[in-house]
Design an enzyme around this catalytic site. Structure first.
Site, mmCIF file in Angstrom:
data_model
loop_
_atom_site.group_PDB
_atom_site.id
_atom_site.type_symbol
_atom_site.label_atom_id
_atom_site.label_comp_id
_atom_site.label_asym_id
_atom_site.label_seq_id
_atom_site.Cartn_x
_atom_site.Cartn_y
_atom_site.Cartn_z
ATOM 1 N N CYS A 128 0.878 -1.188 0.000
ATOM 2 C CA CYS A 128 0.000 0.000 0.000
ATOM 3 C C CYS A 128 0.906 1.225 0.000
ATOM 4 C CB CYS A 128 -0.916 0.010 1.223
ATOM 5 S SG CYS A 128 -1.793 -1.543 1.510
ATOM 6 N N ALA A 129 1.544 1.503 -1.122
ATOM 7 C CA ALA A 129 2.727 2.360 -1.126
ATOM 8 C C ALA A 129 2.440 3.858 -1.097
ATOM 9 C CB ALA A 129 3.591 2.040 -2.348
ATOM 10 N N PRO A 134 1.688 7.666 -0.401
ATOM 11 C CA PRO A 134 2.352 8.446 -1.456
ATOM 12 C C PRO A 134 3.842 8.142 -1.628
ATOM 13 C CG PRO A 134 2.171 9.776 0.516
ATOM 14 C CD PRO A 134 1.506 8.469 0.835
ATOM 15 N N GLY A 135 4.378 7.135 -0.914
ATOM 16 C CA GLY A 135 5.736 6.694 -1.199
ATOM 17 C C GLY A 135 6.794 7.025 -0.175
ATOM 18 N N LYS A 194 7.286 5.830 2.980
ATOM 19 C CA LYS A 194 7.858 4.614 3.567
ATOM 20 C C LYS A 194 8.603 3.800 2.514
ATOM 21 C CE LYS A 194 4.438 4.043 7.277
ATOM 22 N NZ LYS A 194 3.421 5.026 6.831
ATOM 23 N N CYS A 244 -2.384 3.753 10.770
ATOM 24 C CA CYS A 244 -2.323 5.025 11.484
ATOM 25 C C CYS A 244 -3.666 5.245 12.183
ATOM 26 C CB CYS A 244 -2.010 6.172 10.527
ATOM 27 S SG CYS A 244 -1.655 7.708 11.399
#
Length: 461
Positions: free
Chosen positions: A279-280, A282-283, A285, A400
């Site tokens: 579940c990338a 907006p990138g 992590k 989160c």
């Protein structure tokens, strides 16, 4: 004999630039489902507001968004009618004026007159008079007096009382109390932390520069827990050279710790460097994972980043440029990959209740009915991640949100349905303490200064 000249009615004074910016963002939030933390910085840049004007606009915007429930209760009482019988534009003006009266040091006359004048411009004299009457009624008492009259009783409904005092929907306060469990006595501190304006957290990209070097560049402070974290007191991080150049990211320290935990989790067998972020978008992590893999010298490390939403996938590509990352635009529940990943991150879509302090309007936008559908999606994504992981590999599930239905409930379902066992995730977050009873980790803003991130580490059998 000449007649005296007729006096023209005085021209109404429009809102000053700071109040105007705040009002326009409130309208965008209400009419366009805009995010205040994205809309306001863009508006400040567009209108050239800085210094005191920018600070005042920020306080009015975020404060009014955060305290909407309390403001609405006071307005409804003072107006003698429910808020759904007040025109939405007029209601946003009343919220802006009421926030100034109850939560700022703005003089009463200035708070009332500027709001009344704008009501006259937006509508007519009659409704300007209505706004004047409501605000003058509100101004006769301070916030404490209004709370004492309108809040549920602390003795009969302590959760409801604290929710009202700290301007949270009651269902969210109850979800927090449930997640705190035996530590529910900390609920007041937790709710208060949501009302405090958070520091900006940056992540220094490993191999590019250290946290100490980044802190020196941006006049920040090195973080407490993540070796990559830097804290900023304020300002627009998008203007920083390190962020523009891609050697630093705006990223909550809790998110940094989650990404780091995946790289530290013990595997059975060698790490082949085949990593997956399911579940990338907006990138942030994803970028940190890829850079940490390079810094750790994992041979051939490459991160497959899954993101089905076009705009978010574009952001993943932008945030991971120059790193060993492949962005794949498919649904993570059935991406069509060959199984065999060593490490998989599932930072699942969730209610976001753990980041309310950074998204001030979110607490009033989310509803209890959002939880079941998100829970189904979370279970499906975690099941997919487990199927794609090799035996001995690790899946890190994170949200989160501390809501039990999105955290331990989802993990318990995975433990029943799939060949996985829970690892003790707490050592993966060292040196952070007070992480919960284990084996899972729960970060809290009032304890750790981070978003309320939940994490479980599962090893595939």
């Amino acid at each position: 004999m000449t007649r005296p000249a007729k006096r023209r009615p005085a021209r109404r004074q429009e809102l000053d630039p700071a109040r105007r910016a705040a009002f326009d963002v409130l309208r965008a939030v209400a009419e366009q489902d805009a995010y205040a933390n994205l809309a306001l910085p863009a508006m400040l840049r567009e209108r050239g507001l800085h210094g005191r004007d920018a600070a005042f606009a920020t306080e009015l915007t975020y404060g009014t968004c955060r305290t909407r429930g309390l403001l609405d209760a006071v307005i409804a009482d003072a107006a003698g009618r429910p808020i759904d019988r007040i025109d939405p534009v007029l209601l946003d003006l009343l919220r802006l004026g009421t926030y100034q009266l109850l939560r700022t040091r703005v003089e009463q006359h200035a708070a009332v007159s500027t709001t009344v004048e704008q009501a006259g411009i937006e509508f007519d004299t009659a409704r300007a008079g209505f706004v004047n009457g409501v605000l003058r009624t509100i101004a006769r008492r301070d916030e404490r007096s209004w709370v004492d009259e309108l809040a549920p009783s602390m003795s009969t409904d302590p959760v409801g009382h604290l929710a009202f005092v700290h301007a949270h929907p009651r269902w969210i306060a109850q979800a927090f109390a449930d997640a705190l469990g035996a530590d529910a006595g900390e609920l007041a501190d937790l709710l208060a932390s949501d009302d405090a304006r958070p520091e900006v957290h940056l992540a220094a990209r490993p191999t590019a520069l250290t946290a100490a070097e980044l802190a020196a560049q941006v006049h920040g402070t090195v973080g407490r827990y993540s070796p990559y974290a830097v804290y900023l007191a304020g300002g627009d991080p998008g203007l920083l050279a390190a962020v523009r150049d891609g050697v630093a990211l705006v990223q909550d320290e809790g998110s940094q710790l989650v990404a780091r935990a995946l790289t530290l989790a013990p595997l059975d067998g060698a790490d082949g460097g085949r990593w997956l972020d399911l579940c990338a978008g907006p990138g942030g992590k994803t970028a940190l994972l890829a850079a940490m893999g390079q810094a750790a010298g994992v041979e051939g490390v490459r991160v497959t980043a899954v993101e089905p939403a076009p705009r978010r996938a574009d952001l993943v590509e932008e945030n991971t440029r120059g790193l060993p990352v492949d962005v794949i635009r498919v649904d993570g529940r059935d991406p069509g990959f060959e199984p065999g990943f060593d490490r998989v991150l599932v930072d699942a879509p969730c209610t976001g209740l753990g980041a309310l302090r950074r998204r001030p309007e979110a607490r009033w936008r989310r509803k209890p009915g959002d939880v079941p559908a998100l829970g189904r999606l979370q279970r499906e994504l975690l099941g997919s991640a487990i199927r794609l992981t090799r035996p001995g590999g690790v899946v890190l599930y994170a949200t989160c949100s501390p809501h039990l239905a999105e955290t331990v409930g989802v993990v318990a379902d995975a433990l029943r349905r799939h060949p996985v066992r829970a690892l003790d995730a707490r050592p993966l977050f060292d040196p952070a303490e007070q992480l919960g009873a284990g084996p899972y980790v729960q970060l809290w803003p009032h304890r750790h200064g981070t978003d309320a991130m939940f994490t479980a580490a599962l090893q595939v059998g």
